[in-house]
Write a protein that holds these residues in place. Structure first.
Motif, mmCIF file in Angstrom:
data_model
loop_
_atom_site.group_PDB
_atom_site.id
_atom_site.type_symbol
_atom_site.label_atom_id
_atom_site.label_comp_id
_atom_site.label_asym_id
_atom_site.label_seq_id
_atom_site.Cartn_x
_atom_site.Cartn_y
_atom_site.Cartn_z
ATOM 1 N N PHE A 179 0.869 -1.163 0.000
ATOM 2 C CA PHE A 179 0.000 0.000 0.000
ATOM 3 C C PHE A 179 0.912 1.220 0.000
ATOM 4 O O PHE A 179 1.986 1.203 0.616
ATOM 5 C CB PHE A 179 -0.877 0.054 1.256
ATOM 6 C CG PHE A 179 -1.853 -1.083 1.391
ATOM 7 C CD1 PHE A 179 -2.791 -1.338 0.397
ATOM 8 C CD2 PHE A 179 -1.839 -1.891 2.510
ATOM 9 C CE1 PHE A 179 -3.696 -2.382 0.524
ATOM 10 C CE2 PHE A 179 -2.740 -2.934 2.653
ATOM 11 C CZ PHE A 179 -3.676 -3.184 1.652
ATOM 12 N N GLY A 180 0.493 2.302 -0.671
ATOM 13 C CA GLY A 180 1.350 3.479 -0.700
ATOM 14 C C GLY A 180 0.599 4.757 -0.979
ATOM 15 O O GLY A 180 -0.622 4.762 -1.191
ATOM 16 N N ASN A 181 1.336 5.853 -0.964
ATOM 17 C CA ASN A 181 0.816 7.182 -1.287
ATOM 18 C C ASN A 181 1.198 7.553 -2.710
ATOM 19 O O ASN A 181 2.364 7.392 -3.102
ATOM 20 C CB ASN A 181 1.417 8.234 -0.348
ATOM 21 C CG ASN A 181 0.674 8.349 0.958
ATOM 22 O OD1 ASN A 181 -0.511 8.652 0.968
ATOM 23 N ND2 ASN A 181 1.373 8.112 2.057
ATOM 24 N N ILE A 189 4.270 10.235 -12.205
ATOM 25 C CA ILE A 189 3.423 9.672 -11.148
ATOM 26 C C ILE A 189 4.181 8.532 -10.482
ATOM 27 O O ILE A 189 4.765 7.684 -11.159
ATOM 28 C CB ILE A 189 2.090 9.141 -11.725
ATOM 29 C CG1 ILE A 189 1.318 10.279 -12.405
ATOM 30 C CG2 ILE A 189 1.244 8.493 -10.638
ATOM 31 C CD1 ILE A 189 0.120 9.788 -13.196
ATOM 32 N N GLU A 190 4.173 8.519 -9.165
ATOM 33 C CA GLU A 190 4.777 7.418 -8.434
ATOM 34 C C GLU A 190 3.945 7.092 -7.203
ATOM 35 O O GLU A 190 3.221 7.938 -6.686
ATOM 36 C CB GLU A 190 6.214 7.752 -8.031
ATOM 37 C CG GLU A 190 6.328 8.929 -7.078
ATOM 38 C CD GLU A 190 7.773 9.299 -6.778
ATOM 39 O OE1 GLU A 190 8.631 9.120 -7.680
ATOM 40 O OE2 GLU A 190 8.046 9.766 -5.654
ATOM 41 N N ILE A 191 4.036 5.844 -6.769
ATOM 42 C CA ILE A 191 3.397 5.425 -5.530
ATOM 43 C C ILE A 191 4.512 5.054 -4.565
ATOM 44 O O ILE A 191 5.421 4.304 -4.910
ATOM 45 C CB ILE A 191 2.412 4.258 -5.747
ATOM 46 C CG1 ILE A 191 1.692 3.907 -4.443
ATOM 47 C CG2 ILE A 191 3.079 3.042 -6.350
ATOM 48 C CD1 ILE A 191 0.533 2.931 -4.633
ATOM 49 N N GLN A 192 4.431 5.601 -3.344
ATOM 50 C CA GLN A 192 5.545 5.502 -2.416
ATOM 51 C C GLN A 192 5.123 4.814 -1.124
ATOM 52 O O GLN A 192 4.136 5.179 -0.488
ATOM 53 C CB GLN A 192 6.069 6.903 -2.105
ATOM 54 C CG GLN A 192 7.313 6.928 -1.242
ATOM 55 C CD GLN A 192 7.848 8.339 -1.055
ATOM 56 O OE1 GLN A 192 7.075 9.275 -0.815
ATOM 57 N NE2 GLN A 192 9.151 8.495 -1.190
ATOM 58 N N LEU A 193 5.893 3.782 -0.744
ATOM 59 C CA LEU A 193 5.693 3.130 0.549
ATOM 60 C C LEU A 193 6.397 3.936 1.643
ATOM 61 O O LEU A 193 5.819 4.208 2.696
ATOM 62 C CB LEU A 193 6.249 1.707 0.509
ATOM 63 C CG LEU A 193 6.323 0.969 1.840
ATOM 64 C CD1 LEU A 193 4.927 0.736 2.408
ATOM 65 C CD2 LEU A 193 7.058 -0.363 1.681
ATOM 66 N N ASN A 194 7.625 4.319 1.390
ATOM 67 C CA ASN A 194 8.409 5.139 2.318
ATOM 68 C C ASN A 194 9.509 5.828 1.511
ATOM 69 O O ASN A 194 9.541 5.727 0.284
ATOM 70 C CB ASN A 194 8.980 4.294 3.465
ATOM 71 C CG ASN A 194 9.730 3.056 2.960
ATOM 72 O OD1 ASN A 194 10.517 3.148 2.012
ATOM 73 N ND2 ASN A 194 9.469 1.894 3.565
ATOM 74 N N GLU A 195 10.419 6.501 2.198
ATOM 75 C CA GLU A 195 11.435 7.270 1.465
ATOM 76 C C GLU A 195 12.441 6.384 0.739
ATOM 77 O O GLU A 195 13.207 6.851 -0.093
ATOM 78 C CB GLU A 195 12.164 8.218 2.413
ATOM 79 C CG GLU A 195 12.874 7.537 3.571
ATOM 80 C CD GLU A 195 13.534 8.543 4.493
ATOM 81 O OE1 GLU A 195 14.375 9.329 3.999
ATOM 82 O OE2 GLU A 195 13.206 8.562 5.697
ATOM 83 N N TRP A 196 12.433 5.078 1.043
ATOM 84 C CA TRP A 196 13.370 4.158 0.387
ATOM 85 C C TRP A 196 12.722 3.319 -0.702
ATOM 86 O O TRP A 196 13.409 2.765 -1.539
ATOM 87 C CB TRP A 196 13.989 3.211 1.415
ATOM 88 C CG TRP A 196 14.703 3.922 2.514
ATOM 89 C CD1 TRP A 196 15.941 4.509 2.457
ATOM 90 C CD2 TRP A 196 14.214 4.151 3.830
ATOM 91 N NE1 TRP A 196 16.257 5.084 3.662
ATOM 92 C CE2 TRP A 196 15.212 4.879 4.528
ATOM 93 C CE3 TRP A 196 13.029 3.816 4.490
ATOM 94 C CZ2 TRP A 196 15.042 5.276 5.845
ATOM 95 C CZ3 TRP A 196 12.863 4.208 5.809
ATOM 96 C CH2 TRP A 196 13.866 4.935 6.480
ATOM 97 N N LYS A 197 11.400 3.215 -0.693
ATOM 98 C CA LYS A 197 10.754 2.289 -1.622
ATOM 99 C C LYS A 197 9.590 2.971 -2.328
ATOM 100 O O LYS A 197 8.692 3.535 -1.686
ATOM 101 C CB LYS A 197 10.242 1.048 -0.879
ATOM 102 C CG LYS A 197 9.705 -0.047 -1.807
ATOM 103 C CD LYS A 197 9.341 -1.293 -1.021
ATOM 104 C CE LYS A 197 8.873 -2.420 -1.923
ATOM 105 N NZ LYS A 197 9.913 -2.856 -2.859
ATOM 106 N N LYS A 198 9.576 2.870 -3.662
ATOM 107 C CA LYS A 198 8.496 3.441 -4.458
ATOM 108 C C LYS A 198 8.456 2.749 -5.808
ATOM 109 O O LYS A 198 9.361 1.994 -6.174
ATOM 110 C CB LYS A 198 8.700 4.943 -4.646
ATOM 111 C CG LYS A 198 9.953 5.306 -5.430
ATOM 112 C CD LYS A 198 10.154 6.809 -5.479
ATOM 113 C CE LYS A 198 11.446 7.157 -6.224
ATOM 114 N NZ LYS A 198 11.688 8.615 -6.245
#
Length: 220
Positions: A179-181, A189-198
């Motif tokens: 799940f991500g932002n 466009i990107e979906i990001q889990l945290n600052e290390w993973k997208k």
């Protein structure tokens, strides 16, 4: 306060079912039914949906109203009068990723036809996916939904790309899923889990990306 336990007990008695017989219908144990009726536990959301669909009772009434014998009998009559196919057609049949399926999520990837289906009054011309959040899928630290909620996602398509910025979504590709932002700036466009993973969106990989459009919470 949820009325589900009392309504299960009344449903069972009106239908002339023992606790074991009722449990067998929904692939549960007699102990499960006993704990529901004695208000020691509440069924999971997918069980509530299954009971509601099986007995042709609206989910909100099953959860919130003390059903009478006459109501239980006439719910069935109402759906017979309206036509069982009409009743079924009023709900979308949505692939459902529950706890059991999430433990082997890689085998489904983009082939959601292998998943069980749930009936729910939500509609889209694009593919939908329902996921029960059981803590098995990585999520951002600010993910605002309680575990056990059912989250409904719509597969991305060109018409909704401009709506993605700061919305939650789901990404899956083989062994990689979370799940991500969403963050959108122009055509990037990107979906990001945290600052290390997208994951960066590319139109040729559109089936890997989903947008959150609704959620269903169990009433405690």
């Amino acid at each position: 306060m949820s009325q589900i336990g009392g309504n299960i007990k009344k449903l069972r008695k009106v239908k002339g079912l023992s606790q074991q017989a009722f449990a067998d219908i929904f692939s549960l144990s007699r102990g499960n039914i006993s704990s529901y009726e004695e208000l020691r536990a509440e069924p999971k959301i997918e069980v509530i949906l299954h009971i509601a669909n099986y007995f042709s009772i609206p989910v909100d009434l099953l959860l919130q109203k003390k059903l009478t014998v006459n109501e239980i009998v006439h719910f069935e009559d109402h759906f017979k009068e309206e036509g069982s196919q009409t009743a079924k057609n009023s709900f979308a049949q949505i692939p459902f990723l529950g706890k059991e399926q999430a433990q082997n999520i890689q085998q489904f990837d983009s082939d959601w036809t292998k998943l069980p289906k749930i009936s729910f009054p939500i509609f889209s011309s694009k593919p939908l996916l329902a996921i029960q959040d059981e803590g098995l899928i990585p999520k951002p630290i600010d993910f605002p939904f309680e575990e056990h909620s059912i989250l409904f996602f719509e597969q991305l398509h060109v018409e909704i790309l401009h709506t993605l910025d700061h919305h939650f979504g789901f990404y899956i590709h083989g062994d990689d899923f979370f799940f991500g932002n969403y963050h959108a700036e122009g055509k990037h466009i990107e979906i990001q889990l945290n600052e290390w993973k997208k994951a960066v969106f590319e139109e040729g990989e559109i089936t890997r990306f989903w947008k959150l459009i609704a959620k269903f919470d169990k009433i405690h």
